[in-house]
Design an enzyme around this catalytic site. Structure first.
Site, short mmCIF file in Angstrom:
data_model
loop_
_atom_site.label_atom_id
_atom_site.label_comp_id
_atom_site.label_asym_id
_atom_site.label_seq_id
_atom_site.Cartn_x
_atom_site.Cartn_y
_atom_site.Cartn_z
N GLU A 1 0.79 -1.24 0.00
CA GLU A 1 0.00 0.00 0.00
C GLU A 1 0.83 1.29 0.00
OE1 GLU A 1 -2.67 -0.51 3.35
OE2 GLU A 1 -3.38 -2.42 2.60
N HIS B 1 -10.63 -5.95 -1.21
CA HIS B 1 -11.60 -5.77 -0.13
C HIS B 1 -12.77 -5.03 -0.78
CE1 HIS B 1 -8.97 -7.18 3.01
NE2 HIS B 1 -8.00 -6.42 2.52
N GLU C 1 -6.33 -10.64 -0.75
CA GLU C 1 -7.02 -10.35 0.51
C GLU C 1 -8.54 -10.29 0.30
OE1 GLU C 1 -5.42 -7.04 2.72
OE2 GLU C 1 -3.35 -7.55 2.24
N ASN D 1 1.84 -5.39 -3.01
CA ASN D 1 0.45 -5.67 -2.64
C ASN D 1 -0.32 -4.37 -2.40
OD1 ASN D 1 -1.58 -7.62 -1.76
ND2 ASN D 1 -1.21 -6.92 0.34
N ASP E 1 -12.41 -10.25 0.30
CA ASP E 1 -13.65 -10.39 1.08
C ASP E 1 -14.70 -9.51 0.44
OD1 ASP E 1 -12.74 -7.89 2.08
OD2 ASP E 1 -12.12 -8.76 3.99
#
Ligand code: 9MR
Length: 371
Positions: free
Chosen positions: A163, A253, A281, A217, A283
């Protein structure tokens, strides 16, 4: 009278003892072992993972059994972030990461390390460190190389930098944009080491373990073109300079309303780099506004299931198989999701429910992996 009482006591004792003997020799009923023959790892053409917490792995058997059956890749959620693994200047604490690494080794799971360099999860001693740029560079290099070397041969891959770019304009995080809000959204590394710190992080990690696959990432690529473009430019530059980057993590996300077009575009653009592409990651929130009156209706379940299936189909269609590093969900079930435990929302974002039973989206996800 006394004599009768004594005889009675003796009779009771003898009877109790006989009873004990009978019980101890009686066969103990064994509960039937149910082997789950339909699993994510069994049905996927690439690795399926989850980000996990050491403590839960130690205490929650349902959590552990779900992982054992379903996933074949494990990401260390927090245990090797700087504040956990390097709590003071001269102390490294590998206990949490080692527990997970042993779990992976003993159960034949791929281990993905997360994350060496981030603007968050840094300990106070580091945020307040006083030193010139050489001293900062030394800290940076020592940290990366100590952690990577410790897991050499155990971790297959690493999120080297996490990030680093901003959502709005894709610029590098440097200064804190909103000082006074108690959250530094800038980055200590860019401030102390200059903008080329990302490249050096990859070089240092590569020196410490030449076999490890090294990832950049990032979140938000499905809705921020500026960010995705910044990442692609970084990759082009790294390739030209021979910086050892192996893959890109697309965190994802997302929520049930995230645009399908945005998801497709991000996967396409990243895949065109030729690097390993990792949905790292995943979700899918069903209640992003954290509305307390929302319940997990069949309509929401269906929307979530469709979105999970859509992502798998797009990943399979748009990422060449040699570049498919896999899909990892961020945590295991709704109960242990960071959305419940960290930002404390009322939500149901993952594939397993509060009892680790398979949800509707589990089945759509698995079907999409198969077909
Ligand atoms: O899930 C993680 C949560 O338990 C931690 O408290 C938090 C801060 O370290 O980080 C969460 O994980 C984040 C990940 O490291 C990077 N991408 C976003 C994840 C969710 O916030």
């Amino acid at each position: 009278m006394k004599y009768t009482a004594l005889v009675l006591v003796l009779v009771i004792l003898v009877a109790a003892n006989a009873c004990k003997k009978t019980n101890s020799t009686a066969p103990v009923p064994v509960p039937p072992v149910v082997i789950d023959t339909e699993t994510l790892q069994g049905d996927a053409p690439f690795k399926i993972g989850a980000a996990i917490d050491v403590y839960r792995l130690q205490i929650d058997l349902m959590y552990k059994n779900t992982l054992l059956a379903q996933q074949n890749s494990i990401t260390i959620e927090n245990a090797v972030k700087w504040q956990s693994v390097h709590p003071s200047e001269n102390i490294f604490d590998f206990s949490g990461g080692d527990y997970i690494a042993d779990f992976c080794k003993n159960n034949n799971k791929r281990l993905h390390g997360h994350c060496l360099i981030w603007y968050q999860a840094n300990p106070d001693w580091l945020n307040n460190y006083n030193g010139d740029s050489l001293a900062w560079e030394h800290l940076f290099k020592t940290h990366i190389q100590s952690v990577v070397a410790h897991y050499r041969g155990k971790a297959t891959s690493w999120d080297v930098v996490n990030e680093a770019f901003r959502d709005d304009d894709g610029s590098l995080r440097v200064q804190d944009k909103y000082p006074g809000d108690n959250f530094d959204d800038g980055c200590i590394w860019a401030r102390h080491l200059g903008s080329d710190y990302i490249a050096r992080a990859f070089e240092y990690a590569h020196e410490a373990d030449p076999n490890a696959l090294l990832f950049y990432n990032e979140y938000g690529q499905e809705w921020s073109d500026a960010k995705t473009n910044a990442i692609i430019n970084m990759v082009t530059d790294f390739k030209a300079r021979g910086i050892p980057i192996s893959g890109l993590g697309l965190q994802m996300h997302i929520d049930i309303n995230t645009s399908n077009e945005g998801i497709t575009k991000a996967i396409q653009k990243l895949a065109a780099t030729g690097l390993q592409i990792y949905i790292s990651e995943l979700d899918i929130s069903v209640n992003p506004a954290n509305d307390q009156s929302v319940s997990f209706t069949t309509d929401l379940q269906k929307k979530q299931a469709d979105k999970y299936a859509f992502i798998v189909h797009q990943y399979k269609a748009l990422v060449p198989s040699a570049q498919q590093y896999g899909i990892t969900t961020w945590n295991v079930g709704d109960k242990d999701s960071w959305i419940r435990t960290y930002i404390m929302h009322k939500d149901w974002p993952l594939l397993f429910d509060d009892n680790y039973a398979k949800k509707t989206c589990y089945f759509s996800f698995r079907d999409a992996l198969k077909n």
